[in-house]
Design a protein around this motif. Structure first.
Motif, short mmCIF file in Angstrom:
data_model
loop_
_atom_site.label_atom_id
_atom_site.label_comp_id
_atom_site.label_asym_id
_atom_site.label_seq_id
_atom_site.Cartn_x
_atom_site.Cartn_y
_atom_site.Cartn_z
N ASP A 1 3.91 -0.52 2.65
CA ASP A 1 2.93 -1.53 1.91
C ASP A 1 2.06 -2.33 2.96
OD1 ASP A 1 1.35 -2.60 -0.41
OD2 ASP A 1 2.31 -4.55 0.09
N TYR A 2 2.73 -3.30 3.90
CA TYR A 2 2.15 -4.14 4.78
C TYR A 2 1.23 -3.16 5.60
CZ TYR A 2 4.59 -8.61 3.32
OH TYR A 2 4.79 -9.63 2.72
N VAL A 3 1.79 -2.06 6.18
CA VAL A 3 1.04 -1.24 7.09
C VAL A 3 -0.34 -0.80 6.46
CG1 VAL A 3 1.09 1.07 8.04
CG2 VAL A 3 3.22 -0.12 8.00
N HIS A 4 -0.12 -0.41 5.26
CA HIS A 4 -1.46 -0.22 4.78
C HIS A 4 -2.41 -1.47 4.35
CE1 HIS A 4 -0.48 3.88 3.81
NE2 HIS A 4 0.62 3.59 2.96
N ARG A 5 -1.92 -2.62 3.94
CA ARG A 5 -2.71 -3.67 3.86
C ARG A 5 -3.38 -3.99 5.39
NH1 ARG A 5 1.75 -7.39 0.80
NH2 ARG A 5 0.15 -9.11 1.49
N LEU A 6 -2.54 -3.93 6.37
CA LEU A 6 -3.16 -4.32 7.62
C LEU A 6 -4.33 -3.15 8.02
CD1 LEU A 6 -3.09 -5.57 10.50
CD2 LEU A 6 -1.22 -3.82 11.23
#
Length: 282
Positions: A265-270
């Motif tokens: 999720d953090y990867v996608h948000r970044l």
């Protein structure tokens, strides 16, 4: 807003993407915090440093890269999994400017999911550094490491460390590190972490791992040790750092743990953040 926080990372160019994810998670929980990111490296290409610089600039932070060539360890057991960049944290007191008195080292394979200010402001009570020990339910691994390294203190994980750099400059010696590597080389399973524990573990102030260095592999262990109280809700509310120790790493396809989805999720948000701030090519 508290005082500026100094963060230390030591990576090569192969870990820049995980580093960006880690720093993005740090930013998400410190939106009004001034930060300087000290990056000790050996030879990251300038073009890749520029991309990292752009991301950190967008956060309103400072990037302070330090290229190191003179602090190479003699016959250090560096293999693919443990590149020599990992040793730079042991000598960070010698490498960083003397005006930097305290620094928080963070591995790139972790997520920050709550504020780090309580750790940053921790009273070290005269100790060299603060770190956590992954004791588990039975503490067997900890006992084996004590036997292997001839120590009488817990085995500390070096992935998260609050370091008093003034004490580090007084205490940590490259000669002692080289001597330990020469003497114990075949027995060093996690080289820099083993060296840290063997030489300097007695100068460590222990902090709780479930808050400051939660091992993402051991959810069931934390749950059992807490008699069922430290469940996923407690992790999200009280844990500040989730550390993806071991393999496979959460950005790899074979990773499928309770926390893999959180990481992705953090990867996608970044990715979306970079698009919004025009940090990627169209």
């Amino acid at each position: 807003m508290t005082e500026e926080m100094a963060i230390l990372v030591t990576v090569d160019e192969n870990y820049l993407e995980p580093l960006e994810t880690m720093l993005f998670s740090l930013r998400e929980h410190h939106l009004n915090q001034r930060m300087t990111i000290w990056l000790i490296h050996e030879e990251i290409p300038e073009t890749k440093l520029e991309k990292l610089q752009q991301l950190i600039d967008s956060f309103g932070w400072q990037l302070a890269p330090v290229a190191v060539t003179q602090y190479i360890f003699k016959e250090a057991p560096t293999v693919t999994r443990y590149p020599k960049e990992m040793y730079f944290r042991l000598l960070c007191g010698k490498i960083l400017p003397k005006e930097v008195e305290r620094i928080l080292y963070l591995d790139p394979d972790l997520l920050v999911i709550n504020s780090l200010n309580p750790l940053w402001e921790l009273d070290l009570e005269g100790k060299l550094l603060a770190a956590a020990s992954h004791r588990g339910v039975t503490n067997i691994t900890n006992s084996l490491n004590q036997l292997r390294l001839n120590t009488d203190h817990p085995y500390y994980n070096s992935g998260v460390m609050l370091i008093d750099l003034e004490k580090a400059r007084e205490t940590i010696s490259i000669e002692a590190i080289n001597e330990t590597i020469d003497r114990y080389g075949p027995y060093l399973l996690l080289p820099d972490q083993d060296v840290l524990n063997h030489l300097y573990g007695k100068y460590v102030k222990e902090v709780p791992d479930d808050v400051w260095n939660y091992d993402a592999r051991k959810y069931v262990s934390y749950l059992a040790k807490s008699m069922g109280e430290y469940d996923i809700h407690q992790v999200m509310n009280q844990t500040a750092i989730v550390h993806f120790c071991g393999k496979p790493k959460p950005w790899k396809e074979k990773s499928d743990t309770r926390f893999t989805g959180l990481y992705l999720d953090y990867v996608h948000r970044l990715k979306h953040y970079k698009q919004q701030h025009k940090l990627v090519k169209e």
